[in-house]
Design a protein around this motif. Structure first.
Motif, PDB file in Angstrom:
ATOM      1  N   LEU A 423       0.831  -1.201   0.000  1.00 43.81           N
ATOM      2  CA  LEU A 423       0.000   0.000   0.000  1.00 43.81           C
ATOM      3  C   LEU A 423       0.869   1.255   0.000  1.00 43.81           C
ATOM      4  CD1 LEU A 423      -2.810   1.334   0.190  1.00 43.81           C
ATOM      5  CD2 LEU A 423      -2.600   1.183   2.688  1.00 43.81           C
ATOM      6  N   ALA A 424       1.915   1.259   0.814  1.00 48.68           N
ATOM      7  CA  ALA A 424       2.803   2.418   0.876  1.00 48.68           C
ATOM      8  C   ALA A 424       3.553   2.605  -0.436  1.00 48.68           C
ATOM      9  CB  ALA A 424       3.776   2.271   2.037  1.00 48.68           C
ATOM     10  N   LYS A 425       3.971   1.503  -1.061  1.00 52.10           N
ATOM     11  CA  LYS A 425       4.638   1.612  -2.363  1.00 52.10           C
ATOM     12  C   LYS A 425       3.716   2.235  -3.401  1.00 52.10           C
ATOM     13  CE  LYS A 425       7.828  -2.290  -1.803  1.00 52.10           C
ATOM     14  NZ  LYS A 425       8.126  -3.682  -2.203  1.00 52.10           N
ATOM     15  N   LEU A 426       2.451   1.809  -3.392  1.00 50.19           N
ATOM     16  CA  LEU A 426       1.484   2.363  -4.340  1.00 50.19           C
ATOM     17  C   LEU A 426       1.281   3.853  -4.094  1.00 50.19           C
ATOM     18  CD1 LEU A 426      -0.605   1.915  -6.598  1.00 50.19           C
ATOM     19  CD2 LEU A 426      -2.272   1.325  -4.819  1.00 50.19           C
ATOM     20  N   ALA A 427       1.148   4.240  -2.821  1.00 45.42           N
ATOM     21  CA  ALA A 427       0.967   5.657  -2.487  1.00 45.42           C
ATOM     22  C   ALA A 427       2.205   6.464  -2.874  1.00 45.42           C
ATOM     23  CB  ALA A 427       0.682   5.799  -0.995  1.00 45.42           C
ATOM     24  N   TYR A 428       3.375   5.924  -2.588  1.00 40.80           N
ATOM     25  CA  TYR A 428       4.634   6.619  -2.866  1.00 40.80           C
ATOM     26  C   TYR A 428       4.795   6.878  -4.367  1.00 40.80           C
ATOM     27  CZ  TYR A 428       9.709   7.505  -2.614  1.00 40.80           C
ATOM     28  OH  TYR A 428      10.970   8.051  -2.710  1.00 40.80           O
ATOM     29  N   VAL A 429       4.638   5.826  -5.161  1.00 43.03           N
ATOM     30  CA  VAL A 429       4.789   5.963  -6.615  1.00 43.03           C
ATOM     31  C   VAL A 429       3.729   6.897  -7.184  1.00 43.03           C
ATOM     32  CG1 VAL A 429       4.545   4.717  -8.803  1.00 43.03           C
ATOM     33  CG2 VAL A 429       5.995   3.785  -6.982  1.00 43.03           C
ATOM     34  N   SER A 430       2.495   6.768  -6.701  1.00 42.87           N
ATOM     35  CA  SER A 430       1.420   7.640  -7.185  1.00 42.87           C
ATOM     36  C   SER A 430       1.740   9.110  -6.929  1.00 42.87           C
ATOM     37  CB  SER A 430       0.094   7.277  -6.511  1.00 42.87           C
ATOM     38  OG  SER A 430      -0.283   5.945  -6.789  1.00 42.87           O
ATOM     39  N   SER A 431       2.246   9.395  -5.733  1.00 40.97           N
ATOM     40  CA  SER A 431       2.554  10.785  -5.393  1.00 40.97           C
ATOM     41  C   SER A 431       3.717  11.324  -6.227  1.00 40.97           C
ATOM     42  CB  SER A 431       2.882  10.917  -3.905  1.00 40.97           C
ATOM     43  OG  SER A 431       4.152  10.373  -3.591  1.00 40.97           O
ATOM     44  N   CYS A 432       4.708  10.482  -6.488  1.00 42.71           N
ATOM     45  CA  CYS A 432       5.838  10.931  -7.300  1.00 42.71           C
ATOM     46  C   CYS A 432       5.407  11.210  -8.736  1.00 42.71           C
ATOM     47  CB  CYS A 432       6.951   9.883  -7.281  1.00 42.71           C
ATOM     48  SG  CYS A 432       7.799   9.746  -5.691  1.00 42.71           S
ATOM     49  N   LYS A 433       4.518  10.390  -9.273  1.00 37.20           N
ATOM     50  CA  LYS A 433       3.999  10.633 -10.619  1.00 37.20           C
ATOM     51  C   LYS A 433       3.149  11.907 -10.642  1.00 37.20           C
ATOM     52  CE  LYS A 433       2.388   6.978 -12.877  1.00 37.20           C
ATOM     53  NZ  LYS A 433       3.261   6.774 -14.039  1.00 37.20           N
ATOM     54  N   GLU A 444       6.409  24.348   4.222  1.00 45.22           N
ATOM     55  CA  GLU A 444       6.156  22.917   4.326  1.00 45.22           C
ATOM     56  C   GLU A 444       4.992  22.576   5.247  1.00 45.22           C
ATOM     57  OE1 GLU A 444       9.830  22.334   7.533  1.00 45.22           O
ATOM     58  OE2 GLU A 444       9.937  21.422   5.558  1.00 45.22           O
ATOM     59  N   ASN A 445       4.735  23.427   6.242  1.00 46.15           N
ATOM     60  CA  ASN A 445       3.611  23.161   7.143  1.00 46.15           C
ATOM     61  C   ASN A 445       2.285  23.672   6.588  1.00 46.15           C
ATOM     62  OD1 ASN A 445       4.679  25.839   7.674  1.00 46.15           O
ATOM     63  ND2 ASN A 445       3.248  25.956   9.393  1.00 46.15           N
ATOM     64  N   ARG A 446       2.308  24.150   5.331  1.00 43.07           N
ATOM     65  CA  ARG A 446       1.074  24.628   4.693  1.00 43.07           C
ATOM     66  C   ARG A 446       0.665  23.707   3.542  1.00 43.07           C
ATOM     67  NH1 ARG A 446      -2.118  28.270   6.844  1.00 43.07           N
ATOM     68  NH2 ARG A 446      -2.620  29.033   4.754  1.00 43.07           N
ATOM     69  N   ILE A 447       1.296  22.533   3.446  1.00 39.35           N
ATOM     70  CA  ILE A 447       0.959  21.560   2.412  1.00 39.35           C
ATOM     71  C   ILE A 447       0.537  20.266   3.108  1.00 39.35           C
ATOM     72  CG2 ILE A 447       1.722  20.390   0.320  1.00 39.35           C
ATOM     73  CD1 ILE A 447       4.051  22.396   0.188  1.00 39.35           C
ATOM     74  N   GLY A 448      -0.624  19.751   2.755  1.00 38.56           N
ATOM     75  CA  GLY A 448      -1.162  18.597   3.462  1.00 38.56           C
ATOM     76  C   GLY A 448      -1.646  17.488   2.559  1.00 38.56           C
ATOM     77  N   ILE A 449      -2.178  16.443   3.188  1.00 34.63           N
ATOM     78  CA  ILE A 449      -2.639  15.245   2.494  1.00 34.63           C
ATOM     79  C   ILE A 449      -3.967  14.801   3.096  1.00 34.63           C
ATOM     80  CG2 ILE A 449      -2.100  12.849   1.891  1.00 34.63           C
ATOM     81  CD1 ILE A 449       0.863  13.530   2.486  1.00 34.63           C
ATOM     82  N   VAL A 450      -4.944  14.499   2.249  1.00 35.63           N
ATOM     83  CA  VAL A 450      -6.219  13.922   2.680  1.00 35.63           C
ATOM     84  C   VAL A 450      -6.429  12.654   1.860  1.00 35.63           C
ATOM     85  CG1 VAL A 450      -8.706  14.236   2.881  1.00 35.63           C
ATOM     86  CG2 VAL A 450      -7.179  16.191   3.228  1.00 35.63           C
ATOM     87  N   PRO A 490       0.168   7.290   3.518  1.00 42.18           N
ATOM     88  CA  PRO A 490       0.283   8.729   3.223  1.00 42.18           C
ATOM     89  C   PRO A 490       1.428   9.395   3.978  1.00 42.18           C
ATOM     90  CG  PRO A 490      -1.702   8.270   4.498  1.00 42.18           C
ATOM     91  CD  PRO A 490      -1.162   6.960   4.047  1.00 42.18           C
ATOM     92  N   ALA A 491       1.814   8.827   5.135  1.00 41.05           N
ATOM     93  CA  ALA A 491       2.966   9.380   5.850  1.00 41.05           C
ATOM     94  C   ALA A 491       4.233   9.221   5.022  1.00 41.05           C
ATOM     95  CB  ALA A 491       3.130   8.704   7.202  1.00 41.05           C
ATOM     96  N   GLU A 492       4.337   8.135   4.264  1.00 35.62           N
ATOM     97  CA  GLU A 492       5.482   7.976   3.372  1.00 35.62           C
ATOM     98  C   GLU A 492       5.496   9.064   2.294  1.00 35.62           C
ATOM     99  OE1 GLU A 492       7.932   6.221   3.954  1.00 35.62           O
ATOM    100  OE2 GLU A 492       7.490   4.161   4.579  1.00 35.62           O
ATOM    101  N   ILE A 493       4.308   9.483   1.864  1.00 38.36           N
ATOM    102  CA  ILE A 493       4.218  10.607   0.923  1.00 38.36           C
ATOM    103  C   ILE A 493       4.724  11.877   1.581  1.00 38.36           C
ATOM    104  CG2 ILE A 493       2.644  12.065  -0.415  1.00 38.36           C
ATOM    105  CD1 ILE A 493       0.816   9.677  -0.767  1.00 38.36           C
ATOM    106  N   ALA A 494       4.290  12.099   2.817  1.00 33.39           N
ATOM    107  CA  ALA A 494       4.696  13.306   3.540  1.00 33.39           C
ATOM    108  C   ALA A 494       6.209  13.345   3.727  1.00 33.39           C
ATOM    109  CB  ALA A 494       3.989  13.367   4.889  1.00 33.39           C
TER     110      ALA A 494
END
Length: 554
Positions: A423-433, A444-450, A490-494
């Protein structure tokens, strides 16, 4: 200046090892009581006395569902606010829900399945909202509820926090060697780990003054992420500091306004150290503070709800609970901690939590007479969708082959990627793309994830449970257990993109992006964030799909 919708804390209920009501819990804490039981491996745990609960009419439900029904029924009966009303909603906060059913009935372990049982029992008009964000889940649910009420979407929201102890959870924390052999001793020089507990808390939040006996208001709230490490807190405390500052700014409070701070206070070396640094950064060193974990244990997704209710009680009674077992300072910055209860006249208090995935949350509770009734006018921002990425299952490739190829095409060199779960790999790759060649000119504290998904972390839950079932001499694997939390992906994305703003995680049976799209836009419109990545990311047993969208303000 515009009028602010007030969110009142109305009726509440607590079921914990200390008792089956708010009054029992409050009384036993004032008497310095704790209720330690022994788990299978002799681990000290704060377990609920099941024999004291009336479950005759709900025997078919799981243990977590029974606690939820008992606690919710009490608050509904006293408040006369039914869940079948169109302007009333339920938010469920939990980390693992029915995870103790994993060996017997995997279908019950879906968090939305537990939600469906509770919704059907109370004939809910709306499908409950499920928040699963590690140890901050309870406070995150309260913040979410407050925002939905203040935005006019609901008049009343029940926040239910629930988690029970199982071998799954105990073995996981044991794998980190984070459990104390005795009662935990937060902030003390001799602290040696946390004490687990189980519990259920229900708090009714409402915009209707006449439904609140306490006249306590949630005057500010904020969520942040360390963007540092999935299992260790920030070494600087900046993530929690961001949450504290934003919550206090929203409430219009200064350090001198606070009567006390109820901290997360697990008794682990790094958590307590980090909290002392965050309070120092926020100029709160001298404000009385405490932890309730020695009395209740760490009740996971229920802790934020239960401890908020008890913070309300302390605020109303002008009384600050002592931190049981505290003797000598053991954190870098001396905090105003006492083992003894204290009396002080006060109008505001601060409640904080932190957890795996680097998540943090803070709320300010205020007596109604002390809260400002006006806010600067909200300026509706121009919001643009600047990127959109969608990944669907490839029928011609196994996921491992597909995700490895995608990672190579990104040109990444993060060796930690190969240690992530699927799941983390999928989230990580998706965010990089999604964010390829995009520069975000915001702090950096003004950018978030939902984020939202269907299966939570069930794919890795199964792997962890299989290890538990084998009773291996070396025990469970911490590298697997840390990914049994829905917010770690999503923490891996952060961590990858250094996003230290809000990280919110919701669970839903079906992929419906409307709720989280609206929620993400609300975060931008209310000036919580300047940019947000939101969307869906789900993986279970070779079934996967991801859809992420980047919104930003102009």
């Amino acid at each position: 200046m515009g009028s602010r919708v007030r969110t009142y804390c109305a009726q509440s209920h607590i079921i914990s090892a200390l008792g089956a009501s708010v009054e029992e819990n409050y009384k036993h804490i004032t008497q310095y009581k704790t209720q330690i039981s022994r788990f299978k491996d002799n681990t000290p745990i704060n377990l609920i006395d099941k024999s004291a609960l009336d479950t005759n009419d709900i025997e078919s439900l799981t243990y977590a569902e029974q606690l939820s029904v008992i606690a919710l029924s009490d608050v509904i009966n006293r408040s006369k606010v039914a869940l079948d009303q169109a302007r009333t909603c339920l938010i469920i906060s939990t980390t693992k829900g029915n995870i103790d059913s994993l060996n017997e009935d995997i279908e019950k372990t879906y968090l939305w399945a537990m939600s469906d049982v509770i919704a059907q029992y109370f004939h809910c008009h709306h499908q409950p909202i499920i928040v699963s964000n590690a140890c901050i889940s309870g406070l995150a649910a309260i913040i979410t509820a407050t925002r939905l009420i203040e935005s006019g979407q609901y008049d009343n929201i029940y926040v239910l926090g629930i988690d029970v102890v199982s071998e799954f959870i105990v073995s996981g924390f044991n794998s980190f060697k984070s459990l104390s052999p005795t009662i935990c001793k937060p902030y003390d020089k001799s602290r040696d780990g946390l004490t687990l507990g189980e519990g259920c808390g229900v708090l009714l939040l409402t915009n209707q003054q006449d439904k609140s006996d306490s006249k306590i208001i949630v005057s500010g709230g904020s969520i942040s992420d360390d963007a540092n490490h999935i299992s260790g807190p920030s070494r600087t405390g900046d993530g929690l500091f961001f949450a504290i500052k934003a919550a206090m700014d929203q409430a219009g409070t200064k350090s001198s306004d606070l009567g006390f701070v109820n901290l997360h206070g697990t008794g682990t070396p790094y958590n307590d150290e980090m909290e002392s640094k965050a309070l120092h950064m926020a100029a709160l060193d001298s404000v009385p503070c405490n932890s309730l974990k020695p009395y209740l244990g760490h009740t996971l997704g229920a802790s934020g709800v239960i401890e908020t209710i008890l913070a309300m009680e302390q605020l109303q009674h002008n009384s600050i609970f002592g931190t049981l077992g505290y003797e000598n300072n053991g954190v870098p910055f001396q905090l105003n901690v006492s083992a003894q209860h204290r009396k002080i006249t006060m109008s505001h208090c601060l409640k904080t939590v932190s957890g795996f995935g680097g998540t943090n949350a803070a709320i300010v509770l205020s007596k109604e007479t002390e809260i400002k009734s006006t806010l600067p006018p909200q300026v509706r921002k121009s919001i643009v969708e600047s990127a959109h990425i969608q990944i669907e299952k490839r029928s011609d490739l196994l996921f491992a082959d597909y995700i490895r190829d995608e990672y190579k095409h990104l040109g990444e060199s993060n060796m930690k990627f190969f240690k992530m779960d699927n799941l983390a790999k999928l989230a990580y790759v998706s965010s990089c793309k999604l964010l390829k060649d995009i520069q975000l000119p915001y702090p950096e504290n003004r950018i978030g994830i939902v984020m939202c998904n269907r299966s939570s972390s069930l794919d890795t839950d199964i792997k962890h449970q299989n290890m538990v079932n084998q009773h291996l001499p070396e025990g469970a694997s911490p590298a697997i257990f840390v990914y049994t939390l829905a917010n770690v992906a999503p923490a891996e994305i952060a961590i990858k993109h250094k996003f230290k703003g809000e990280l919110s995680v919701f669970i839903s049976e079906n992929k419906d992006l409307d709720f989280i799209s609206n929620y993400a836009r609300q975060l931008l419109n209310s000036n919580v964030l300047d940019a947000v990545v939101y969307g869906w990311c789900d993986y279970l047993n070779e079934e996967y799909n991801s859809e992420l969208i980047l919104l930003k303000t102009e």
